[in-house]
Design a protein around this motif. Structure first.
Motif, PDB file in Angstrom:
ATOM      1  N   PRO A 371       0.885  -1.147   0.055  1.00 26.82           N
ATOM      2  CA  PRO A 371      -0.190  -0.009   0.067  1.00 26.82           C
ATOM      3  C   PRO A 371       0.833   1.396   0.004  1.00 26.82           C
ATOM      4  O   PRO A 371       1.965   1.298   0.542  1.00 26.82           O
ATOM      5  CB  PRO A 371      -0.935  -0.198   1.333  1.00 26.82           C
ATOM      6  N   ILE A 372       0.351   2.354  -0.633  1.00 20.25           N
ATOM      7  CA  ILE A 372       0.996   3.683  -0.655  1.00 20.25           C
ATOM      8  C   ILE A 372      -0.002   4.626  -0.009  1.00 20.25           C
ATOM      9  O   ILE A 372      -1.378   4.769  -0.439  1.00 20.25           O
ATOM     10  CB  ILE A 372       1.209   4.035  -2.226  1.00 20.25           C
ATOM     11  N   PHE A 373       0.538   5.555   0.596  1.00 19.69           N
ATOM     12  CA  PHE A 373      -0.439   6.476   1.523  1.00 19.69           C
ATOM     13  C   PHE A 373      -0.102   7.877   1.174  1.00 19.69           C
ATOM     14  O   PHE A 373       1.326   8.034   0.924  1.00 19.69           O
ATOM     15  CB  PHE A 373      -0.294   6.441   3.160  1.00 19.69           C
ATOM     16  N   THR A 374      -0.887   8.681   0.770  1.00 19.76           N
ATOM     17  CA  THR A 374      -0.658   9.992   0.161  1.00 19.76           C
ATOM     18  C   THR A 374      -1.347  11.122   0.692  1.00 19.76           C
ATOM     19  O   THR A 374      -2.434  10.712   1.670  1.00 19.76           O
ATOM     20  CB  THR A 374      -0.959  10.139  -1.358  1.00 19.76           C
ATOM     21  N   TYR A 375      -1.098  12.403   0.677  1.00 21.29           N
ATOM     22  CA  TYR A 375      -1.691  13.496   0.913  1.00 21.29           C
ATOM     23  C   TYR A 375      -1.424  14.507  -0.408  1.00 21.29           C
ATOM     24  O   TYR A 375      -0.312  14.680  -0.709  1.00 21.29           O
ATOM     25  CB  TYR A 375      -1.539  14.176   2.183  1.00 21.29           C
ATOM     26  N   THR A 376      -2.319  15.436  -0.552  1.00 19.11           N
ATOM     27  CA  THR A 376      -2.144  16.550  -1.326  1.00 19.11           C
ATOM     28  C   THR A 376      -2.761  17.953  -0.885  1.00 19.11           C
ATOM     29  O   THR A 376      -3.829  17.768  -0.330  1.00 19.11           O
ATOM     30  CB  THR A 376      -2.924  16.292  -2.714  1.00 19.11           C
ATOM     31  N   ILE A 377      -2.245  18.916  -0.850  1.00 19.35           N
ATOM     32  CA  ILE A 377      -2.791  20.236  -0.722  1.00 19.35           C
ATOM     33  C   ILE A 377      -2.802  21.142  -1.837  1.00 19.35           C
ATOM     34  O   ILE A 377      -2.024  21.336  -2.584  1.00 19.35           O
ATOM     35  CB  ILE A 377      -2.033  21.194   0.571  1.00 19.35           C
ATOM     36  N   LYS A 378      -4.175  21.703  -2.112  1.00 15.67           N
ATOM     37  CA  LYS A 378      -4.682  22.509  -3.305  1.00 15.67           C
ATOM     38  C   LYS A 378      -5.182  23.693  -2.716  1.00 15.67           C
ATOM     39  O   LYS A 378      -5.430  24.049  -1.640  1.00 15.67           O
ATOM     40  CB  LYS A 378      -5.693  21.641  -4.008  1.00 15.67           C
ATOM     41  N   ASP A 379      -5.334  24.895  -3.664  1.00 16.11           N
ATOM     42  CA  ASP A 379      -5.706  25.656  -3.298  1.00 16.11           C
ATOM     43  C   ASP A 379      -7.363  25.998  -3.682  1.00 16.11           C
ATOM     44  O   ASP A 379      -7.772  24.732  -4.334  1.00 16.11           O
ATOM     45  CB  ASP A 379      -4.965  27.134  -4.063  1.00 16.11           C
ATOM     46  N   THR A 386       1.320  21.180  -3.212  1.00 11.86           N
ATOM     47  CA  THR A 386       2.298  20.341  -2.716  1.00 11.86           C
ATOM     48  C   THR A 386       1.460  18.922  -2.241  1.00 11.86           C
ATOM     49  O   THR A 386       0.504  18.833  -2.145  1.00 11.86           O
ATOM     50  CB  THR A 386       2.906  20.984  -1.505  1.00 11.86           C
ATOM     51  N   GLY A 387       2.580  18.308  -1.859  1.00 10.86           N
ATOM     52  CA  GLY A 387       1.933  16.799  -1.511  1.00 10.86           C
ATOM     53  C   GLY A 387       3.109  15.820  -1.390  1.00 10.86           C
ATOM     54  O   GLY A 387       4.146  16.203  -2.041  1.00 10.86           O
ATOM     55  N   THR A 388       2.830  14.710  -0.895  1.00  8.13           N
ATOM     56  CA  THR A 388       3.693  13.543  -1.194  1.00  8.13           C
ATOM     57  C   THR A 388       3.025  12.350  -0.838  1.00  8.13           C
ATOM     58  O   THR A 388       2.000  12.134  -0.545  1.00  8.13           O
ATOM     59  CB  THR A 388       4.884  13.977  -0.032  1.00  8.13           C
ATOM     60  N   ASN A 389       4.024  11.261  -0.662  1.00  5.05           N
ATOM     61  CA  ASN A 389       3.555   9.938  -0.559  1.00  5.05           C
ATOM     62  C   ASN A 389       4.627   8.949   0.112  1.00  5.05           C
ATOM     63  O   ASN A 389       5.654   9.556   0.219  1.00  5.05           O
ATOM     64  CB  ASN A 389       2.766   9.149  -1.642  1.00  5.05           C
TER      65      ASN A 389
END
Length: 474
Positions: A371-379, A386-389
């Motif tokens: 499994p891969i866990f992610t997050y992303t921040i948008k306007d 930005t974001g990463t995993n």
């Protein structure tokens, strides 16, 4: 010439709008009764000989300082005002977002106002019947739509007005600083809807002080100053010119235009060009941010630095977007999530410059190898900032069995400028070389960043400044 006119959705030709200004109310009466036709007024030119065209399917922005005539020309185009001289031709059905809800009857219910305004726009009852559900879904005001609008909160009122104006499939959409209504989730939805109708070929004419929106959406931009046409062309070029006006260099700009220095046949600017802007927060917003930061620290001082929050789900202590997009094959589930500030408090409110943590709790309903866990921040316009995993970060993620759980934390420093943002997260993976989504939550919650120092752009480089005064002979 006739073929060319048919390509234009809006044609503004030599439009002038003059207002008579009187020093005293009695002067108006004196002038009307004067036998010698003596003038007691002075003329104020809100617009002076303005001409431009908007082609069908174009998105055109109008920018300029306060008092430049932007709203005046929009009102003339929509028929709210008549020009003193000149002509405006409109080829298409207009929906205008000027003064939201200006045509509403406060004693009518939301439903009655929808049908009344639809009739005023030229739609039949049958056509409005077909559009009604989309309008109601977009407004999200529930059963209040059956109540008189005078009982609405200001937020519900503008949501319904915006939903009506933007969901009637206009041929021409006129927008005047209307994309800042509602909360961040509703604003995000408004921007997505704007993008949808723009891609469908709707002609859009918009006025806004948000240069990010101008560069993101506009094919062409018209620059006005004190009622006069200054220039038009690609967004980046014209925004650069606008920056010169803000810097008090209007005469220099006019000289450059006369000399042909500014050629507007190519797009040259991007959002990176906005070097004279303060990251989207005005002076009032900065004062509010300073007060909010003080209140924030005062309210959380007693919480200490330990993670002392009540038992239960973190999401119950946060603002969760009821209109989020959620999908996946269901083999994993993000059942809880939270934002933790530097003191370990669960909150949507974060301070710029401090460390914070994004926590995700995932339960597995099937065996997953990697499994891969992610997050992303948008306007709120939907731009990924930005974001990463866990794969990018090289985290050691073990294979999971059905019924097992993971708690994943991403800890980092908040360097985004003060403002509103949206957080998305997911659990994904690769199976047989194919990317697989187990569970994804788009725009699941908002992040409000409080700052008392905004720099240029979307994030702060945290520059260290050193300035040393020297004498001339040194």
């Amino acid at each position: 010439m006739e073929v060319r006119e048919q390509e234009n959705a809006i044609s503004v030709r030599d439009v002038t709008k003059v207002y008579r200004l009187y020093d005293k109310p009695i002067d108006r009466l004196k002038e009307s009764m004067s036998i010698s036709h003596k003038n007691y007024h002075r003329d104020f030119y809100a617009l002076s000989g303005l001409s431009f065209q908007v082609k069908k399917g174009e998105t055109v922005g109008i920018i300029g300082t306060n008092g430049s005539g932007k709203s005046t020309i929009l009102k003339i185009i929509t028929g709210v005002l008549t020009p003193t001289t000149g002509q405006v031709d409109v080829n298409g059905k207009i929906s205008a977002l000027l003064e939201l809800g200006a045509g509403f009857n406060m004693d009518y219910t939301g439903i009655e106002n929808i049908y009344m305004n639809g009739t005023m726009m030229g739609y039949t009852k049958k056509e409005m019947d077909a559009k009604l559900q989309d309008i109601l879904d977009f407004a999200e005001i529930g059963d209040f739509v059956y109540q008189p609008v005078k009982t609405y909160s200001s937020g519900m009122f503008v949501r319904l007005a915006f939903a009506l104006a933007i969901n009637v499939d206009p041929e021409i959409l006129i927008v005047d600083e209307a994309l800042s209504v509602g909360d961040v989730f509703f604003q995000s939805k408004c921007y997505r809807r704007m993008e949808e109708i723009r891609k469908k070929g709707t002609t859009i004419l918009m006025v806004t002080h948000d240069m990010g929106s101008i560069i993101k959406y506009c094919d062409r931009v018209v620059l006005l100053h004190k009622g006069e046409f200054i220039a038009e062309g690609p967004a980046g070029k014209v925004v650069d010119m606008y920056k010169k006006i803000l810097a008090g260099k209007l005469e220099e700009l006019k000289a450059e235009l006369a000399a042909g220095v500014h050629k507007t046949d190519q797009q040259s600017g991007t959002e990176d060009d906005l070097s004279d802007f303060s990251g989207g927060m005005d002076v009032d917003g900065l004062v509010d941010a300073q007060l909010a930061k003080k209140t924030f620290l005062d309210n959380h001082e007693s919480a200490g630095t330990t993670n002392q929050h009540p038992k239960g789900l973190m999401r119950d202590q946060m603002t969760i977007n009821s209109d989020r997009t959620e999908y996946g094959d269901g083999r994993a589930e993000i059942y809880d999530l939270g934002l933790l500030d530097a003191r370990g408090n669960i909150t949507n409110l974060l301070l710029k410059g401090e460390m914070f943590t994004i926590r995700e709790c995932i339960r597995f309903h099937a065996d997953i190898q990697s499994p891969i866990f992610t997050y992303t921040i948008k306007d709120k316009k939907g731009t990924e900032l930005t974001g990463t995993n866990t794969m990018f970060e090289g985290a050691d993620i073990q294979p999971m069995k059905k019924g097992e759980e993971y708690v994943v934390e991403f800890t980092q420093k908040m360097t985004l400028q003060g403002g509103e943002y949206l957080l998305s997260m997911s659990c994904t993976g690769f199976e047989a070389g194919e990317h697989t989504v187990y569970h994804r939550l788009y725009d699941v919650t908002n992040i409000t960043v409080i700052s008392n120092k905004n720099t240029v752009g979307v994030y702060d480089m945290e520059s260290q400044v050193k300035a040393e005064k020297r004498k001339a002979d040194e």
